[in-house]
Design a protein around this motif. Structure first.
Motif, mmCIF file in Angstrom:
data_model
loop_
_atom_site.group_PDB
_atom_site.id
_atom_site.type_symbol
_atom_site.label_atom_id
_atom_site.label_comp_id
_atom_site.label_asym_id
_atom_site.label_seq_id
_atom_site.Cartn_x
_atom_site.Cartn_y
_atom_site.Cartn_z
ATOM 1 N N ARG A 35 49.245 51.491 42.068
ATOM 2 C CA ARG A 35 49.682 50.165 42.500
ATOM 3 C C ARG A 35 51.167 50.109 42.806
ATOM 4 N NH1 ARG A 35 48.280 47.465 37.307
ATOM 5 N NH2 ARG A 35 49.416 45.694 38.175
ATOM 6 N N TYR A 36 51.972 50.904 42.093
ATOM 7 C CA TYR A 36 53.424 50.822 42.225
ATOM 8 C C TYR A 36 54.025 52.169 42.608
ATOM 9 C CZ TYR A 36 53.383 46.187 40.079
ATOM 10 O OH TYR A 36 53.168 44.859 39.835
ATOM 11 N N ASN A 37 55.171 52.112 43.310
ATOM 12 C CA ASN A 37 55.882 53.353 43.577
ATOM 13 C C ASN A 37 56.445 53.909 42.268
ATOM 14 O OD1 ASN A 37 58.641 52.400 43.065
ATOM 15 N ND2 ASN A 37 58.539 51.333 45.023
ATOM 16 N N ARG A 38 56.901 55.142 42.315
ATOM 17 C CA ARG A 38 57.242 55.828 41.062
ATOM 18 C C ARG A 38 58.442 55.213 40.354
ATOM 19 N NH1 ARG A 38 60.899 60.464 41.722
ATOM 20 N NH2 ARG A 38 61.608 60.653 43.888
ATOM 21 N N ASN A 47 50.208 53.870 38.560
ATOM 22 C CA ASN A 47 50.866 54.772 39.511
ATOM 23 C C ASN A 47 50.236 54.740 40.892
ATOM 24 O OD1 ASN A 47 48.502 56.117 38.951
ATOM 25 N ND2 ASN A 47 49.455 58.064 38.384
ATOM 26 N N TRP A 49 42.657 45.553 43.285
ATOM 27 C CA TRP A 49 43.986 46.154 43.209
ATOM 28 C C TRP A 49 44.533 46.102 41.782
ATOM 29 C CZ3 TRP A 49 46.657 49.058 46.552
ATOM 30 C CH2 TRP A 49 48.011 49.298 46.266
ATOM 31 N N ASP A 90 55.552 47.133 44.721
ATOM 32 C CA ASP A 90 54.117 47.196 44.986
ATOM 33 C C ASP A 90 53.853 48.081 46.211
ATOM 34 O OD1 ASP A 90 51.447 46.392 46.055
ATOM 35 O OD2 ASP A 90 51.522 44.890 44.458
ATOM 36 N N ASN A 91 52.916 49.009 46.089
ATOM 37 C CA ASN A 91 52.647 49.952 47.172
ATOM 38 C C ASN A 91 51.974 49.329 48.390
ATOM 39 O OD1 ASN A 91 53.807 52.380 46.322
ATOM 40 N ND2 ASN A 91 52.066 52.867 45.003
ATOM 41 N N ARG A 92 51.556 48.076 48.293
ATOM 42 C CA ARG A 92 51.033 47.395 49.474
ATOM 43 C C ARG A 92 52.157 46.932 50.404
ATOM 44 N NH1 ARG A 92 47.434 43.096 46.232
ATOM 45 N NH2 ARG A 92 49.264 43.350 44.867
#
Length: 291
Positions: A276-279, A274, A268, A28-30
């Motif tokens: 919300r989440y890293n690649r 793409n 969110w 998760d990009n948070r």
């Protein structure tokens, strides 16, 4: 006996995949909200901190070390059981070994593939996902924490390193974690350096123009210090001498509650995958048919 061991290994853990909680939270990009918690905690184990000091570019280019180290971890988690980076991650560490500082004949040696050392590194990554989810997404139930821990056992076994130090269940992991925090971790030089910007300011990243950094730093540094110090376990703040106060703690808890609020989570959850989440996580979900 071999068949029995394989059967036990298969039944004492839970699988990774799009339905797993580890997949839901780890990429998760948070995650930036927890600051450098896992890296600092890793380097507070003396043997691990010494290995980073002796063999890494941590001091010369911290950002480069992070960018090089994290992708294979994500590829281990979000790969399939038959196609993941776990063994490659393990093999990166074969030559990370040396002598611990101390009196001749008494200091001992370290090796990154020592099971106790390697498992501690993994434990901080599992804690990263657990702490992030419980602090900034939702309060996890006991059952969810247990589920995540059992999934993390599958994750750890992908490295092909002895699981002798790995606790059997979440309750045992809690006891392990408390012992490490309260009895084992130290203010190793590598960890102290990693949080030095809390009081001294963050060093300018090499890719950032000096003029731009002079404009950005007065805003960035207090935020980085707040996230870093707030995201550390209280006992480790004491060990590292990180400044904190009751007022800052209240502000941190309000900040966390904001991110856990229903409107923020709803927003969110409706963003593109793409975002919300890293690649690496987004690719894993896509390959599993959950784009």
């Amino acid at each position: 006996m071999t068949e029995l061991a394989e059967s036990d290994s298969a039944t004492d853990a839970l699988p990774l995949g799009p339905q797993s909680l580890v997949w839901r939270y780890f990429g998760d990009n948070r995650m930036f909200l927890i600051g450098p918690r896992p890296a600092v905690l890793q380097n507070m184990l003396a043997e691990l901190g010494q290995g980073v000091l002796d063999h890494s570019v941590w001091f010369a280019d911290t950002a480069a070390r992070i960018k090089r180290s994290l992708p294979p971890i994500f590829m281990t988690v979000y790969g399939s059981e038959d196609d993941n980076a776990g063994v490659s991650v393990r093999d990166f560490h074969h030559n990370i070994k040396g002598d611990m500082p101390g009196p001749p004949g008494k200091a001992g040696r370290y090796h990154a593939l020592d099971p106790d050392t390697y498992y501690w590194a993994h434990a901080t990554f599992f804690d990263q996902a657990l702490y992030f989810a419980d602090t900034f997404v939702k309060r996890l139930s006991r059952e969810e924490k247990e589920q995540m821990y059992l999934e993390s056992k599958t994750w750890y076994r992908r490295y092909g390193v002895s699981d002798r130090p790995m606790p059997a269940d979440y309750a045992e992991f809690e006891r392990y974690w408390d012992r490490m925090i309260n009895e084992v971790l130290v203010a190793h030089r590598t960890a102290v350096y990693g949080v030095g910007y809390v009081t001294k300011g963050f060093p300018r990243p090499k890719a950032v123009n000096p003029i731009v950094w002079r404009l950005v730093a007065p805003v960035f540094n207090p935020i980085a210090a707040f996230l870093t110090t707030g995201g550390m376990p209280p006992r480790t703040r004491e060990i590292l001498g990180l400044p904190w106060s009751d007022r800052k703690e209240r502000n941190y808890q309000r900040f966390a509650a904001f991110w856990r609020s229903r409107p923020v989570n709803w927003l969110w959850d409706h963003l593109p995958m793409n975002v919300r989440y890293n690649r690496y996580a987004a690719k894993g979900f896509a390959q599993a048919g959950h784009a």
